[in-house]
Write a protein that holds these residues in place. Structure first.
Motif, PDB file in Angstrom:
ATOM      1  N   ARG A  80     120.430  15.971 -46.993  1.00 47.59           N
ATOM      2  CA  ARG A  80     120.787  14.548 -47.002  1.00 47.59           C
ATOM      3  C   ARG A  80     119.613  13.718 -47.527  1.00 47.59           C
ATOM      4  NH1 ARG A  80     124.964  11.924 -45.168  1.00 47.59           N
ATOM      5  NH2 ARG A  80     125.715  13.704 -43.996  1.00 47.59           N
ATOM      6  N   GLU A  81     118.396  14.096 -47.155  1.00 46.89           N
ATOM      7  CA  GLU A  81     117.209  13.391 -47.628  1.00 46.89           C
ATOM      8  C   GLU A  81     116.982  13.610 -49.124  1.00 46.89           C
ATOM      9  OE1 GLU A  81     115.121  11.329 -45.910  1.00 46.89           O
ATOM     10  OE2 GLU A  81     116.594  11.496 -44.293  1.00 46.89           O
ATOM     11  N   GLU A  82     117.234  14.814 -49.578  1.00 52.54           N
ATOM     12  CA  GLU A  82     116.936  15.200 -50.959  1.00 52.54           C
ATOM     13  C   GLU A  82     117.979  14.743 -51.968  1.00 52.54           C
ATOM     14  OE1 GLU A  82     115.395  19.278 -52.856  1.00 52.54           O
ATOM     15  OE2 GLU A  82     117.354  19.476 -51.886  1.00 52.54           O
ATOM     16  N   ASP A  87     120.312  13.051 -57.536  1.00 53.18           N
ATOM     17  CA  ASP A  87     121.192  12.148 -58.276  1.00 53.18           C
ATOM     18  C   ASP A  87     120.380  11.307 -59.260  1.00 53.18           C
ATOM     19  OD1 ASP A  87     123.923  11.093 -58.604  1.00 53.18           O
ATOM     20  OD2 ASP A  87     123.153   9.256 -57.675  1.00 53.18           O
ATOM     21  N   ALA A  88     119.234  10.810 -58.824  1.00 53.83           N
ATOM     22  CA  ALA A  88     118.373  10.011 -59.703  1.00 53.83           C
ATOM     23  C   ALA A  88     117.861  10.849 -60.869  1.00 53.83           C
ATOM     24  CB  ALA A  88     117.208   9.425 -58.902  1.00 53.83           C
ATOM     25  N   LEU A  89     117.520  12.113 -60.611  1.00 54.18           N
ATOM     26  CA  LEU A  89     117.076  13.005 -61.687  1.00 54.18           C
ATOM     27  C   LEU A  89     118.193  13.212 -62.703  1.00 54.18           C
ATOM     28  CD1 LEU A  89     115.028  14.928 -62.991  1.00 54.18           C
ATOM     29  CD2 LEU A  89     115.845  16.712 -61.421  1.00 54.18           C
ATOM     30  N   GLN A  90     119.418  13.429 -62.238  1.00 60.19           N
ATOM     31  CA  GLN A  90     120.544  13.593 -63.161  1.00 60.19           C
ATOM     32  C   GLN A  90     120.742  12.326 -63.987  1.00 60.19           C
ATOM     33  OE1 GLN A  90     122.260  16.160 -64.154  1.00 60.19           O
ATOM     34  NE2 GLN A  90     123.719  15.013 -65.384  1.00 60.19           N
ATOM     35  N   PHE A 117     128.547  12.601 -50.097  1.00 60.64           N
ATOM     36  CA  PHE A 117     128.110  11.939 -51.326  1.00 60.64           C
ATOM     37  C   PHE A 117     128.212  10.424 -51.192  1.00 60.64           C
ATOM     38  CE2 PHE A 117     127.896  15.014 -55.118  1.00 60.64           C
ATOM     39  CZ  PHE A 117     127.382  16.025 -54.337  1.00 60.64           C
ATOM     40  N   ALA A 118     129.298   9.931 -50.603  1.00 59.41           N
ATOM     41  CA  ALA A 118     129.470   8.488 -50.427  1.00 59.41           C
ATOM     42  C   ALA A 118     128.380   7.911 -49.526  1.00 59.41           C
ATOM     43  CB  ALA A 118     130.857   8.184 -49.861  1.00 59.41           C
ATOM     44  N   GLU A 119     128.114   8.578 -48.408  1.00 64.21           N
ATOM     45  CA  GLU A 119     127.091   8.099 -47.471  1.00 64.21           C
ATOM     46  C   GLU A 119     125.698   8.137 -48.086  1.00 64.21           C
ATOM     47  OE1 GLU A 119     127.656  10.558 -44.040  1.00 64.21           O
ATOM     48  OE2 GLU A 119     129.334   9.342 -43.299  1.00 64.21           O
ATOM     49  N   ALA A 120     125.439   9.121 -48.956  1.00 62.81           N
ATOM     50  CA  ALA A 120     124.123   9.251 -49.595  1.00 62.81           C
ATOM     51  C   ALA A 120     124.015   8.399 -50.861  1.00 62.81           C
ATOM     52  CB  ALA A 120     123.845  10.720 -49.916  1.00 62.81           C
ATOM     53  N   GLY A 121     125.117   7.778 -51.286  1.00 64.18           N
ATOM     54  CA  GLY A 121     125.091   6.959 -52.497  1.00 64.18           C
ATOM     55  C   GLY A 121     125.023   7.772 -53.781  1.00 64.18           C
ATOM     56  N   VAL A 122     125.494   9.010 -53.728  1.00 65.89           N
ATOM     57  CA  VAL A 122     125.446   9.911 -54.879  1.00 65.89           C
ATOM     58  C   VAL A 122     126.648   9.633 -55.788  1.00 65.89           C
ATOM     59  CG1 VAL A 122     125.563  12.336 -55.583  1.00 65.89           C
ATOM     60  CG2 VAL A 122     124.168  11.663 -53.627  1.00 65.89           C
ATOM     61  N   THR A 123     126.362   9.405 -57.083  1.00 68.45           N
ATOM     62  CA  THR A 123     127.441   9.079 -58.019  1.00 68.45           C
ATOM     63  C   THR A 123     127.480   9.972 -59.253  1.00 68.45           C
ATOM     64  OG1 THR A 123     126.038   7.437 -59.121  1.00 68.45           O
ATOM     65  CG2 THR A 123     127.471   6.650 -57.331  1.00 68.45           C
ATOM     66  N   ASP A 124     126.366  10.648 -59.585  1.00 66.63           N
ATOM     67  CA  ASP A 124     126.301  11.366 -60.865  1.00 66.63           C
ATOM     68  C   ASP A 124     126.208  12.879 -60.748  1.00 66.63           C
ATOM     69  OD1 ASP A 124     126.147   8.720 -61.698  1.00 66.63           O
ATOM     70  OD2 ASP A 124     124.823   9.209 -63.366  1.00 66.63           O
TER      71      ASP A 124
END
Length: 181
Positions: A80-82, A87-90, A117-124
């Motif tokens: 969850r931390e990572e 996502d930012a790297l992608q 993914f939603a809770e972590a703000g992951v989109t990509d």
């Protein structure tokens, strides 16, 4: 003094990232990825895994790209931390020559993956699954998270057990070095 040295090392590593040649694994460790371990170059196994829609894949689907393959689980706190940094790297480096693949290993139903993914703000990042852990076992993954670097020819070249800041200057420089022509 140590902070200046770390910054200097990171800048030197980043400045040399565009120079083709072997990856400087020690510089990557010194610049902020201390748990990164260079692997004996080994072809990645071609074990099938799926996406949340049920389509099957193998790592050969990404041959020709450098891949950061991340094994994770919805119940894993370090994952969850990572995940936001992956996502930012992608977002920063993903494209024709590089991709981050996140593979939820074990029992991680698609709704739980979507919620994570939603809770972590992951989109990509892709929503890939390995419910029977066949790929994880074939790659010798014993804990999570584990991130494995695969070169454009489909060979494992390095791995890291545990979480990392994959959006750090050290990680960006490492990816730049791996994708330099």
């Amino acid at each position: 003094m140590l902070r200046s040295l770390a910054l200097y090392t990171s800048l030197v590593f980043a400045a040399n990232a565009a120079i083709p040649g072997p990856v400087d694994w020690q510089a990557a460790r010194d610049a902020g990825l201390p748990k990164l371990v260079e692997a004996t170059v080994t072809p990645a196994p071609q074990v099938e895994f799926t996406d949340v829609e049920g389509a099957t894949h193998t790592l050969a689907d990404w041959k020709g790209k450098v891949v950061l393959l991340n094994f994770w689980a919805t119940w894993c706190a370090p994952c969850r931390e990572e995940m936001p940094s992956l996502d930012a790297l992608q977002k920063a480096r993903g494209g024709d020559d590089f991709a981050v693949l996140t593979v939820a290993s074990g029992r991680n139903p698609p709704p739980a993956i979507d919620k994570f993914f939603a809770e972590a703000g992951v989109t990509d990042l892709p929503r890939l699954t390995d419910p029977q852990m066949a790929l994880a076992r074939a790659m010798g993954v014993l804990a999570m998270p584990v991130s494995i670097l695969i070169d454009a020819e489909g060979n494992e070249v390095a791995r890291m057990t545990g979480d990392a800041d994959w959006s750090s200057p050290a990680a960006l420089a490492l990816i730049d070095q791996m994708t330099a022509d």
